[in-house]
Scaffold this motif. Structure first.
Motif, PDB file in Angstrom:
ATOM      1  N   SER A 236      33.416  59.974   0.423  1.00  0.00           N
ATOM      2  CA  SER A 236      33.306  58.569   0.817  1.00  0.00           C
ATOM      3  C   SER A 236      32.149  57.891   0.105  1.00  0.00           C
ATOM      4  CB  SER A 236      33.101  58.461   2.328  1.00  0.00           C
ATOM      5  OG  SER A 236      34.152  59.084   3.016  1.00  0.00           O
ATOM      6  N   SER A 237      32.228  56.550   0.047  1.00  0.00           N
ATOM      7  CA  SER A 237      31.145  55.731  -0.510  1.00  0.00           C
ATOM      8  C   SER A 237      30.939  54.525   0.386  1.00  0.00           C
ATOM      9  CB  SER A 237      31.498  55.235  -1.913  1.00  0.00           C
ATOM     10  OG  SER A 237      31.619  56.304  -2.805  1.00  0.00           O
ATOM     11  N   LEU A 238      29.668  54.225   0.693  1.00  0.00           N
ATOM     12  CA  LEU A 238      29.326  53.107   1.563  1.00  0.00           C
ATOM     13  C   LEU A 238      28.167  52.332   0.945  1.00  0.00           C
ATOM     14  CD1 LEU A 238      29.788  51.863   4.503  1.00  0.00           C
ATOM     15  CD2 LEU A 238      27.703  53.101   5.077  1.00  0.00           C
ATOM     16  N   LEU A 239      28.347  51.017   0.791  1.00  0.00           N
ATOM     17  CA  LEU A 239      27.328  50.133   0.242  1.00  0.00           C
ATOM     18  C   LEU A 239      26.673  49.349   1.384  1.00  0.00           C
ATOM     19  CD1 LEU A 239      25.883  48.524  -2.050  1.00  0.00           C
ATOM     20  CD2 LEU A 239      27.908  47.047  -2.093  1.00  0.00           C
ATOM     21  N   ILE A 240      25.343  49.359   1.438  1.00  0.00           N
ATOM     22  CA  ILE A 240      24.602  48.551   2.410  1.00  0.00           C
ATOM     23  C   ILE A 240      24.419  47.176   1.766  1.00  0.00           C
ATOM     24  CG2 ILE A 240      22.555  48.371   3.865  1.00  0.00           C
ATOM     25  CD1 ILE A 240      24.231  51.004   4.240  1.00  0.00           C
ATOM     26  N   GLU A 241      25.154  46.177   2.259  1.00  0.00           N
ATOM     27  CA  GLU A 241      25.124  44.853   1.629  1.00  0.00           C
ATOM     28  C   GLU A 241      24.030  43.943   2.173  1.00  0.00           C
ATOM     29  OE1 GLU A 241      29.093  43.120   1.788  1.00  0.00           O
ATOM     30  OE2 GLU A 241      29.318  43.728  -0.309  1.00  0.00           O
ATOM     31  N   GLU A 242      23.884  43.917   3.490  1.00  0.00           N
ATOM     32  CA  GLU A 242      22.931  42.985   4.084  1.00  0.00           C
ATOM     33  C   GLU A 242      22.427  43.544   5.408  1.00  0.00           C
ATOM     34  OE1 GLU A 242      22.908  38.131   4.604  1.00  0.00           O
ATOM     35  OE2 GLU A 242      24.752  39.144   4.039  1.00  0.00           O
ATOM     36  N   TYR A 243      21.141  43.366   5.671  1.00  0.00           N
ATOM     37  CA  TYR A 243      20.566  43.842   6.919  1.00  0.00           C
ATOM     38  C   TYR A 243      19.315  43.027   7.198  1.00  0.00           C
ATOM     39  CZ  TYR A 243      19.101  47.125  10.534  1.00  0.00           C
ATOM     40  OH  TYR A 243      18.742  47.691  11.726  1.00  0.00           O
ATOM     41  N   LEU A 244      19.388  42.154   8.195  1.00  0.00           N
ATOM     42  CA  LEU A 244      18.263  41.285   8.543  1.00  0.00           C
ATOM     43  C   LEU A 244      17.807  41.634   9.949  1.00  0.00           C
ATOM     44  CD1 LEU A 244      19.724  37.936   7.177  1.00  0.00           C
ATOM     45  CD2 LEU A 244      18.122  39.472   6.041  1.00  0.00           C
ATOM     46  N   LEU A 245      16.732  42.414  10.055  1.00  0.00           N
ATOM     47  CA  LEU A 245      16.206  42.876  11.336  1.00  0.00           C
ATOM     48  C   LEU A 245      15.076  41.967  11.777  1.00  0.00           C
ATOM     49  CD1 LEU A 245      16.298  45.171  13.488  1.00  0.00           C
ATOM     50  CD2 LEU A 245      14.553  46.330  12.139  1.00  0.00           C
ATOM     51  N   GLY A 246      15.176  41.487  13.028  1.00  0.00           N
ATOM     52  CA  GLY A 246      14.132  40.638  13.585  1.00  0.00           C
ATOM     53  C   GLY A 246      13.067  41.456  14.286  1.00  0.00           C
ATOM     54  N   THR A 247      12.066  40.777  14.828  1.00  0.00           N
ATOM     55  CA  THR A 247      10.963  41.454  15.503  1.00  0.00           C
ATOM     56  C   THR A 247      11.394  42.074  16.829  1.00  0.00           C
ATOM     57  OG1 THR A 247      10.315  39.355  16.494  1.00  0.00           O
ATOM     58  CG2 THR A 247       9.199  39.997  14.451  1.00  0.00           C
ATOM     59  N   ASP A 248      12.553  41.661  17.348  1.00  0.00           N
ATOM     60  CA  ASP A 248      13.044  42.187  18.624  1.00  0.00           C
ATOM     61  C   ASP A 248      13.961  43.389  18.442  1.00  0.00           C
ATOM     62  OD1 ASP A 248      15.089  40.833  17.409  1.00  0.00           O
ATOM     63  OD2 ASP A 248      15.608  39.610  19.148  1.00  0.00           O
ATOM     64  N   ASN A 249      13.946  44.014  17.251  1.00  0.00           N
ATOM     65  CA  ASN A 249      14.805  45.160  16.907  1.00  0.00           C
ATOM     66  C   ASN A 249      16.288  44.844  17.037  1.00  0.00           C
ATOM     67  OD1 ASN A 249      12.781  46.845  16.077  1.00  0.00           O
ATOM     68  ND2 ASN A 249      12.483  47.742  18.091  1.00  0.00           N
ATOM     69  N   GLN A 250      16.649  43.594  16.761  1.00  0.00           N
ATOM     70  CA  GLN A 250      18.045  43.183  16.682  1.00  0.00           C
ATOM     71  C   GLN A 250      18.274  42.577  15.306  1.00  0.00           C
ATOM     72  OE1 GLN A 250      19.024  40.497  19.867  1.00  0.00           O
ATOM     73  NE2 GLN A 250      19.112  42.136  21.367  1.00  0.00           N
ATOM     74  N   VAL A 251      19.485  42.789  14.783  1.00  0.00           N
ATOM     75  CA  VAL A 251      19.805  42.207  13.485  1.00  0.00           C
ATOM     76  C   VAL A 251      20.533  40.888  13.683  1.00  0.00           C
ATOM     77  CG1 VAL A 251      19.881  44.362  12.184  1.00  0.00           C
ATOM     78  CG2 VAL A 251      21.952  43.541  13.259  1.00  0.00           C
ATOM     79  N   SER A 252      20.294  39.971  12.759  1.00  0.00           N
ATOM     80  CA  SER A 252      21.063  38.728  12.756  1.00  0.00           C
ATOM     81  C   SER A 252      22.231  38.854  11.787  1.00  0.00           C
ATOM     82  CB  SER A 252      20.180  37.544  12.382  1.00  0.00           C
ATOM     83  OG  SER A 252      19.577  37.755  11.122  1.00  0.00           O
ATOM     84  N   LYS A 253      22.148  39.831  10.881  1.00  0.00           N
ATOM     85  CA  LYS A 253      23.238  40.080   9.933  1.00  0.00           C
ATOM     86  C   LYS A 253      23.204  41.545   9.531  1.00  0.00           C
ATOM     87  CE  LYS A 253      26.455  38.707   6.988  1.00  0.00           C
ATOM     88  NZ  LYS A 253      27.587  37.882   7.202  1.00  0.00           N
ATOM     89  N   PHE A 254      24.349  42.211   9.688  1.00  0.00           N
ATOM     90  CA  PHE A 254      24.500  43.620   9.325  1.00  0.00           C
ATOM     91  C   PHE A 254      25.833  43.724   8.602  1.00  0.00           C
ATOM     92  CE2 PHE A 254      23.531  48.121  10.396  1.00  0.00           C
ATOM     93  CZ  PHE A 254      24.702  48.701   9.973  1.00  0.00           C
ATOM     94  N   ALA A 255      25.801  43.811   7.281  1.00  0.00           N
ATOM     95  CA  ALA A 255      27.033  43.861   6.497  1.00  0.00           C
ATOM     96  C   ALA A 255      27.036  45.110   5.624  1.00  0.00           C
ATOM     97  CB  ALA A 255      27.172  42.615   5.629  1.00  0.00           C
ATOM     98  N   ILE A 256      28.099  45.896   5.766  1.00  0.00           N
ATOM     99  CA  ILE A 256      28.289  47.077   4.931  1.00  0.00           C
ATOM    100  C   ILE A 256      29.664  47.001   4.288  1.00  0.00           C
ATOM    101  CG2 ILE A 256      26.695  48.597   6.156  1.00  0.00           C
ATOM    102  CD1 ILE A 256      28.996  49.700   7.767  1.00  0.00           C
ATOM    103  N   LYS A 257      29.824  47.701   3.185  1.00  0.00           N
ATOM    104  CA  LYS A 257      31.103  47.711   2.481  1.00  0.00           C
ATOM    105  C   LYS A 257      31.553  49.150   2.309  1.00  0.00           C
ATOM    106  CE  LYS A 257      33.556  45.557  -1.272  1.00  0.00           C
ATOM    107  NZ  LYS A 257      33.448  44.607  -2.380  1.00  0.00           N
ATOM    108  N   ALA A 258      32.678  49.476   2.948  1.00  0.00           N
ATOM    109  CA  ALA A 258      33.272  50.803   2.827  1.00  0.00           C
ATOM    110  C   ALA A 258      34.123  50.809   1.563  1.00  0.00           C
ATOM    111  CB  ALA A 258      34.121  51.100   4.057  1.00  0.00           C
ATOM    112  N   LEU A 259      33.679  51.519   0.554  1.00  0.00           N
ATOM    113  CA  LEU A 259      34.349  51.497  -0.744  1.00  0.00           C
ATOM    114  C   LEU A 259      35.538  52.444  -0.803  1.00  0.00           C
ATOM    115  CD1 LEU A 259      31.074  51.420  -2.852  1.00  0.00           C
ATOM    116  CD2 LEU A 259      32.541  49.493  -2.242  1.00  0.00           C
ATOM    117  N   GLY A 260      35.588  53.421   0.104  1.00  0.00           N
ATOM    118  CA  GLY A 260      36.679  54.386   0.170  1.00  0.00           C
ATOM    119  C   GLY A 260      36.219  55.611   0.919  1.00  0.00           C
ATOM    120  N   GLY A 261      37.092  56.179   1.764  1.00  0.00           N
ATOM    121  CA  GLY A 261      36.744  57.374   2.504  1.00  0.00           C
ATOM    122  C   GLY A 261      36.864  57.193   4.000  1.00  0.00           C
ATOM    123  N   THR A 262      36.122  58.022   4.748  1.00  0.00           N
ATOM    124  CA  THR A 262      36.178  58.001   6.211  1.00  0.00           C
ATOM    125  C   THR A 262      34.786  57.750   6.781  1.00  0.00           C
ATOM    126  OG1 THR A 262      35.881  60.401   6.303  1.00  0.00           O
ATOM    127  CG2 THR A 262      38.148  59.583   6.320  1.00  0.00           C
TER     128      THR A 262
END
Length: 184
Positions: free
Chosen positions: A92-118
């Motif tokens: 499998s291959s996975l690309l981490i596209e976007e990750y914006l973590l705030g001070t409250d340990n919550q993300v406002s944007k979490f985007a990943i791209k599954a290129l193929g696999g499980t």
């Protein structure tokens, strides 16, 4: 002479300030860019960072722009700052596209791209609308859940198996996705 000394002093202060700023950016840059940590690697996997490929080891940082690649026997579990967990299965291959973590340990944007696999995905503490998973055949919206998915590049089908919560699967074309619920 006094004018030359004053001009040199101003230039030195400017250079010192510039060097201090550059040092601060160099020290804080990678720490701010880290999105997750490889908490499990078995038996081996690779991390592609820019144009460089290196062996991924347990405890290694995974950042935006990195691609996790496993071989036929490899698996990687990544723990993100908001307690989201993603397992990248064999071949499998996975690309981490976007990750914006705030001070409250919550993300406002979490985007990943599954290129193929499980894969396996378990949400963390972030608002569910923050999560987006892209595949070659569609986009998966996450709404507080645990699920597995597979991207078959030969058949061009993305399959989702949901264990709990809600998953929204939006195909890019007809016949490109299928969903199975394992809820009791």
């Amino acid at each position: 002479m006094a004018e030359i000394v004053a001009r040199v002093a101003r230039n030195i202060h400017g250079v010192v300030a510039l060097l201090a700023f550059a040092a601060l950016m160099a020290l804080s840059g990678p720490a701010l860019a880290v999105t997750g940590t490889a908490v499990g690697v078995a038996p081996q996997a690779e991390l592609k960072v820019g144009g460089v490929t290196k062996t991924l080891v347990m405890g290694a940082d995974v950042s935006v722009g990195d691609t996790v690649v496993t071989d036929a026997e490899g698996q990687v579990q990544i723990l993100f700052g908001d307690n989201t967990r993603v397992v990248v299965g064999p071949s499998s291959s996975l690309l981490i596209e976007e990750y914006l973590l705030g001070t409250d340990n919550q993300v406002s944007k979490f985007a990943i791209k599954a290129l193929g696999g499980t894969y396996r995905f378990i949400t963390g503490n972030s608002p569910k609308q923050a999560y987006v998973i892209k595949t070659p055949t569609g986009t998966i919206g996450v709404r507080g859940t645990a699920f597995d998915w597979a991207v078959d590049l030969v058949s061009k089908i993305t399959t989702v198996v949901r264990y709990e919560g809600k998953v929204i699967l939006c195909p890019y074309g007809p016949g490109q996705t299928q969903t199975t619920d394992l809820l009791k």
